[in-house]
Write a protein that holds these residues in place. Sequence first.
Motif, short mmCIF file in Angstrom:
data_model
loop_
_atom_site.label_atom_id
_atom_site.label_comp_id
_atom_site.label_asym_id
_atom_site.label_seq_id
_atom_site.Cartn_x
_atom_site.Cartn_y
_atom_site.Cartn_z
N GLY A 1 8.16 39.38 23.82
CA GLY A 1 7.88 38.52 24.67
C GLY A 1 8.85 38.19 25.67
O GLY A 1 9.80 38.87 25.91
N TYR A 2 8.69 37.31 26.80
CA TYR A 2 9.55 37.09 27.85
C TYR A 2 9.63 35.44 28.25
O TYR A 2 8.46 34.75 27.81
CB TYR A 2 8.96 37.59 29.07
N PHE A 3 10.75 35.16 28.56
CA PHE A 3 11.00 33.77 28.84
C PHE A 3 11.71 33.73 30.14
O PHE A 3 12.38 34.66 30.49
CB PHE A 3 11.37 32.77 27.86
N GLU A 4 11.61 32.64 30.74
CA GLU A 4 12.45 32.25 32.07
C GLU A 4 13.68 31.49 31.92
O GLU A 4 13.75 30.54 31.21
CB GLU A 4 11.66 31.74 33.03
N ARG A 5 14.75 31.94 32.30
CA ARG A 5 16.13 31.05 32.04
C ARG A 5 17.04 31.29 33.59
O ARG A 5 17.31 32.48 33.94
CB ARG A 5 17.05 31.86 30.92
N HIS A 6 17.41 30.34 34.16
CA HIS A 6 18.13 30.56 35.36
C HIS A 6 17.82 31.48 36.42
O HIS A 6 18.30 32.16 37.25
CB HIS A 6 19.56 30.50 35.05
N GLY A 7 16.33 31.29 36.53
CA GLY A 7 15.56 31.96 37.52
C GLY A 7 15.39 33.48 37.12
O GLY A 7 14.87 34.53 38.12
N SER A 8 15.79 34.03 35.98
CA SER A 8 15.79 35.46 35.57
C SER A 8 14.57 35.43 34.38
O SER A 8 14.52 34.46 33.46
CB SER A 8 16.97 35.96 34.94
N ARG A 9 13.92 36.51 34.25
CA ARG A 9 12.84 36.85 33.32
C ARG A 9 13.64 37.49 32.14
O ARG A 9 14.10 38.77 32.41
CB ARG A 9 11.69 37.54 33.85
N LEU A 10 13.71 37.06 31.06
CA LEU A 10 14.14 37.88 29.80
C LEU A 10 13.26 38.15 28.76
O LEU A 10 12.45 37.41 28.51
CB LEU A 10 15.38 36.82 29.35
N LEU A 11 13.68 39.40 28.23
CA LEU A 11 13.00 40.07 27.22
C LEU A 11 13.33 39.12 25.73
O LEU A 11 14.64 38.78 25.63
CB LEU A 11 13.39 41.17 26.93
N THR A 12 12.55 39.00 24.92
CA THR A 12 13.02 38.26 23.76
C THR A 12 12.07 38.86 22.60
O THR A 12 10.91 39.16 22.76
CB THR A 12 12.80 36.66 23.57
N TYR A 13 12.69 38.76 21.11
CA TYR A 13 11.77 39.23 20.20
C TYR A 13 11.43 37.98 19.32
O TYR A 13 12.19 37.03 19.48
CB TYR A 13 12.57 40.29 19.41
N GLU A 14 10.59 38.16 18.39
CA GLU A 14 10.11 37.05 17.51
C GLU A 14 9.68 37.53 16.47
O GLU A 14 8.52 38.48 16.21
CB GLU A 14 9.13 36.18 18.27
N LEU A 15 9.94 36.90 15.09
CA LEU A 15 9.39 37.19 13.96
C LEU A 15 8.92 35.83 13.24
O LEU A 15 9.75 34.87 13.18
CB LEU A 15 10.39 38.04 12.96
N LEU A 16 7.70 35.75 12.97
CA LEU A 16 7.17 34.52 12.30
C LEU A 16 6.90 34.87 10.88
O LEU A 16 6.24 35.87 10.41
CB LEU A 16 5.73 34.12 12.82
#
Length: 162
Positions: free
Chosen positions: A120-135
């Motif tokens: 997934g992606y999220f926004e932090r300090h004006g940048s779009r960052l890639l993230t992973y997630e395991l449920l």
Amino acid sequence: MLLALLERTMGTTVLFTERATHLKDHAGQVSLPGGRIAAGESPAEAALREASEEVGLDPKAVDVIGSLDEFLTGTGFAVTPVIGVVADAEFVARPDPREVAGVFEVSLGVILDRSALSVGYFERHGSRLLTYELLYGGRRIWGATAAVLRNFQDVVLDEDES
């Protein structure tokens, strides 16, 4: 940070902690045991000491087999994931409530399943960052911890393919 591989009678698992909710950094999040390196410590020594403090894992019970590349988290922490095998099938974690709200284990098969980690992606300090997630089991493993799992997948699965 210790990626502890526990050799259980039902198969190998990975140990996770749920951080205490009163902590300043990453309160309530799922993580691998770990923390800051003390003066004069190696990443492996720090990982073993922190795992001992957080969940009562005897450093002598861990066979350190290597480490992953240093990883810079989105919050500015540099972590070196250390990989260790715990052959004691009877190990029972004893979480220190000052640091850890709970512990749980995830099957190594799930950890190595490429489809288990979503991107997934999220926004932090004006940048779009890639993230992973395991449920898993009603818990959300994400951020730096999930990125370490992805790196671990890459290392293990690439070695298996050669």
